[in-house]
Design a protein around this motif. Structure first.
Motif, PDB file in Angstrom:
ATOM      1  N   GLY A 201      77.072  40.919  27.443  1.00 37.46           N
ATOM      2  CA  GLY A 201      76.235  40.019  26.668  1.00 37.46           C
ATOM      3  C   GLY A 201      74.766  40.113  27.043  1.00 37.46           C
ATOM      4  O   GLY A 201      74.397  40.654  28.087  1.00 37.46           O
ATOM      5  N   PRO A 202      73.906  39.569  26.188  1.00 41.83           N
ATOM      6  CA  PRO A 202      72.458  39.695  26.369  1.00 41.83           C
ATOM      7  C   PRO A 202      71.925  38.996  27.614  1.00 41.83           C
ATOM      8  O   PRO A 202      70.975  39.478  28.230  1.00 41.83           O
ATOM      9  N   GLU A 203      72.500  37.882  27.994  1.00 39.21           N
ATOM     10  CA  GLU A 203      71.970  37.165  29.154  1.00 39.21           C
ATOM     11  C   GLU A 203      72.147  37.977  30.431  1.00 39.21           C
ATOM     12  O   GLU A 203      71.230  38.089  31.246  1.00 39.21           O
ATOM     13  N   ALA A 204      73.341  38.542  30.611  1.00 41.54           N
ATOM     14  CA  ALA A 204      73.588  39.348  31.806  1.00 41.54           C
ATOM     15  C   ALA A 204      72.716  40.597  31.817  1.00 41.54           C
ATOM     16  O   ALA A 204      72.218  41.017  32.868  1.00 41.54           O
ATOM     17  N   LEU A 205      72.516  41.199  30.630  1.00 44.38           N
ATOM     18  CA  LEU A 205      71.680  42.402  30.560  1.00 44.38           C
ATOM     19  C   LEU A 205      70.226  42.050  30.867  1.00 44.38           C
ATOM     20  O   LEU A 205      69.543  42.787  31.599  1.00 44.38           O
ATOM     21  N   ALA A 206      69.735  40.944  30.326  1.00 48.20           N
ATOM     22  CA  ALA A 206      68.357  40.528  30.604  1.00 48.20           C
ATOM     23  C   ALA A 206      68.162  40.272  32.102  1.00 48.20           C
ATOM     24  O   ALA A 206      67.137  40.663  32.679  1.00 48.20           O
ATOM     25  N   GLU A 207      69.149  39.639  32.712  1.00 45.37           N
ATOM     26  CA  GLU A 207      69.084  39.407  34.154  1.00 45.37           C
ATOM     27  C   GLU A 207      69.050  40.738  34.894  1.00 45.37           C
ATOM     28  O   GLU A 207      68.288  40.920  35.848  1.00 45.37           O
ATOM     29  N   GLN A 208      69.878  41.677  34.447  1.00 48.17           N
ATOM     30  CA  GLN A 208      69.937  42.985  35.086  1.00 48.17           C
ATOM     31  C   GLN A 208      68.605  43.739  34.937  1.00 48.17           C
ATOM     32  O   GLN A 208      68.117  44.356  35.888  1.00 48.17           O
ATOM     33  N   LYS A 298      63.578  44.039  27.771  1.00 47.51           N
ATOM     34  CA  LYS A 298      64.032  42.717  28.228  1.00 47.51           C
ATOM     35  C   LYS A 298      63.497  41.631  27.288  1.00 47.51           C
ATOM     36  O   LYS A 298      64.243  40.721  26.884  1.00 47.51           O
ATOM     37  N   LYS A 299      62.220  41.716  26.938  1.00 43.55           N
ATOM     38  CA  LYS A 299      61.618  40.732  26.048  1.00 43.55           C
ATOM     39  C   LYS A 299      62.274  40.775  24.674  1.00 43.55           C
ATOM     40  O   LYS A 299      62.543  39.724  24.040  1.00 43.55           O
ATOM     41  N   GLU A 300      62.575  41.965  24.185  1.00 40.63           N
ATOM     42  CA  GLU A 300      63.232  42.132  22.890  1.00 40.63           C
ATOM     43  C   GLU A 300      64.614  41.489  22.898  1.00 40.63           C
ATOM     44  O   GLU A 300      64.990  40.774  21.955  1.00 40.63           O
ATOM     45  N   ILE A 301      65.369  41.724  23.949  1.00 42.70           N
ATOM     46  CA  ILE A 301      66.725  41.154  24.041  1.00 42.70           C
ATOM     47  C   ILE A 301      66.663  39.640  24.108  1.00 42.70           C
ATOM     48  O   ILE A 301      67.436  38.937  23.433  1.00 42.70           O
ATOM     49  N   GLU A 302      65.755  39.125  24.917  1.00 49.64           N
ATOM     50  CA  GLU A 302      65.636  37.670  25.045  1.00 49.64           C
ATOM     51  C   GLU A 302      65.171  37.046  23.728  1.00 49.64           C
ATOM     52  O   GLU A 302      65.647  35.968  23.339  1.00 49.64           O
ATOM     53  N   GLY A 303      64.267  37.726  23.011  1.00 47.36           N
ATOM     54  CA  GLY A 303      63.781  37.200  21.737  1.00 47.36           C
ATOM     55  C   GLY A 303      64.832  37.181  20.656  1.00 47.36           C
ATOM     56  O   GLY A 303      64.850  36.288  19.796  1.00 47.36           O
ATOM     57  N   ASN A 304      65.736  38.168  20.698  1.00 47.19           N
ATOM     58  CA  ASN A 304      66.791  38.251  19.675  1.00 47.19           C
ATOM     59  C   ASN A 304      67.915  37.267  19.894  1.00 47.19           C
ATOM     60  O   ASN A 304      68.765  37.082  19.014  1.00 47.19           O
ATOM     61  N   HIS A 305      67.951  36.652  21.076  1.00 49.58           N
ATOM     62  CA  HIS A 305      69.096  35.763  21.362  1.00 49.58           C
ATOM     63  C   HIS A 305      68.629  34.414  21.873  1.00 49.58           C
ATOM     64  O   HIS A 305      69.285  33.782  22.703  1.00 49.58           O
ATOM     65  N   GLU A 306      67.476  33.967  21.394  1.00 55.08           N
ATOM     66  CA  GLU A 306      67.029  32.625  21.764  1.00 55.08           C
ATOM     67  C   GLU A 306      67.796  31.560  20.979  1.00 55.08           C
ATOM     68  O   GLU A 306      68.153  31.793  19.848  1.00 55.08           O
TER      69      GLU A 306
END
Length: 306
Positions: A201-208, A298-306
């Motif tokens: 999922g996006p949260e774990a990837l953003a953390e990574q 990272k910013k793209e992933i976080e923006g797509n799943h806010e």
């Protein structure tokens, strides 16, 4: 002078009892030492029986030394090097260091619980002078967060029971200490595909990705991205690790495949992977540009799943 013509009379002979030490289950390092002795013999153009005559031992003992099942003393190593006319003093000294080793590594604690391949990976990392990785499917194991690593293990086919996932995670985190401590210089070439692959999922990837950025700011860790825009991929289609030994002849390549972690150490294989890494370095983004690139993903992933 041909040592076959002079014989080995000038060497002190060991008794059969001294040479016939109890056979053992060889470690990775012991197998590598034996393999290098075999290469030394073959480069000299000798068969096992010829070398045995020079050493004053049986051909069977030569065979057991070359597969790591019989111990090789430093004195015996120098006898073999002399017999084979090996003038590579740095290699001989590095092999002597391997012959002197007596302590077992921390990974032996897992010997009855994890596959031998995984233990071998930890062993080569522990003795590395430098580690370089290339990742195209998932991010480098030595830089993975616990959540990311657990999600990778959980996707194994057939599925691993949760206790096995936990065991592999603990083992991986233990392996990471060698890089996080700064004891071993580490370079990670990471393809953009690995940066975007979502295992949990996006949260774990953003953390990574955030952790990867932090690692890249460490003095002894270099992270360089190979973006999609590179026209020709300068490497294989699988993840691999290049581990530098004390001399180039003792380098090792480990490749990730679905059913194991095979190791390669032939001169031709090592030369090929050195060329791949040279090409990789020529096309990958710089360290600063790589950090910016990872931040943008990272910013793209976080923006797509806010």
């Amino acid at each position: 002078m041909d040592p076959l013509a002079t014989g080995a009379a000038h060497w002190p002979l060991r008794t059969i009892r001294e040479d016939a030490m109890a056979l053992r289950i060889p470690t990775l390092r012991q197998r590598r030492l034996g393999a290098e002795l075999r290469r030394m013999r073959e480069q000299a153009g000798y068969g096992g029986s010829q070398l045995a005559r020079l050493l004053g031992v049986t051909p069977a003992l030569v065979s057991q030394m070359e597969i790591g099942k019989s111990a090789v003393s430093v004195a015996r190593l120098h006898q073999i090097a002399e017999a084979c006319m090996c003038a590579n003093a740095p290699l001989v000294e590095a092999l002597a260091g391997m012959a002197r080793e007596r302590e077992t590594g921390w990974w032996e604690e897992y010997s009855l619980r994890l596959p031998t391949d995984l233990l071998d990976v930890a062993a080569i990392e522990a003795h590395a002078q430098r580690i370089v990785t290339y990742s195209i499917t998932f991010l480098p194991g030595l830089l993975q967060t616990p959540a990311y690593a657990a999600s990778v293990f959980a996707r194994a086919i057939p599925p691993l029971p949760q206790p096995d996932v936990d065991l592999r995670l603990a083992f991986r985190l233990r392996r990471q200490q060698i890089v996080r401590s700064g004891a071993t210089p580490y370079t990670a070439f990471i393809h953009e595909a690995a940066l975007r692959m979502q295992f949990s999922g996006p949260e774990a990837l953003a953390e990574q990705l955030g952790a990867l950025i932090d690692h890249s700011e460490s003095r002894d860790i270099s992270v360089r991205v190979v973006p999609f825009k590179i026209e020709s991929l300068p490497g294989p289609s699988e993840n691999f690790v290049y581990v530098a030994g004390p001399v180039p002849e003792l380098d090792t390549v480990q490749i990730d495949i679905s059913f194991g972690c095979p190791l390669f150490d032939s001169p031709s294989d090592l030369a090929s992977y050195r060329e791949i890494l040279d090409r990789m370095a020529s096309v990958a983004l710089s360290e600063d540009d790589s950090r910016d690139f990872i931040r943008s993903i990272k910013k793209e992933i976080e923006g797509n799943h806010e």
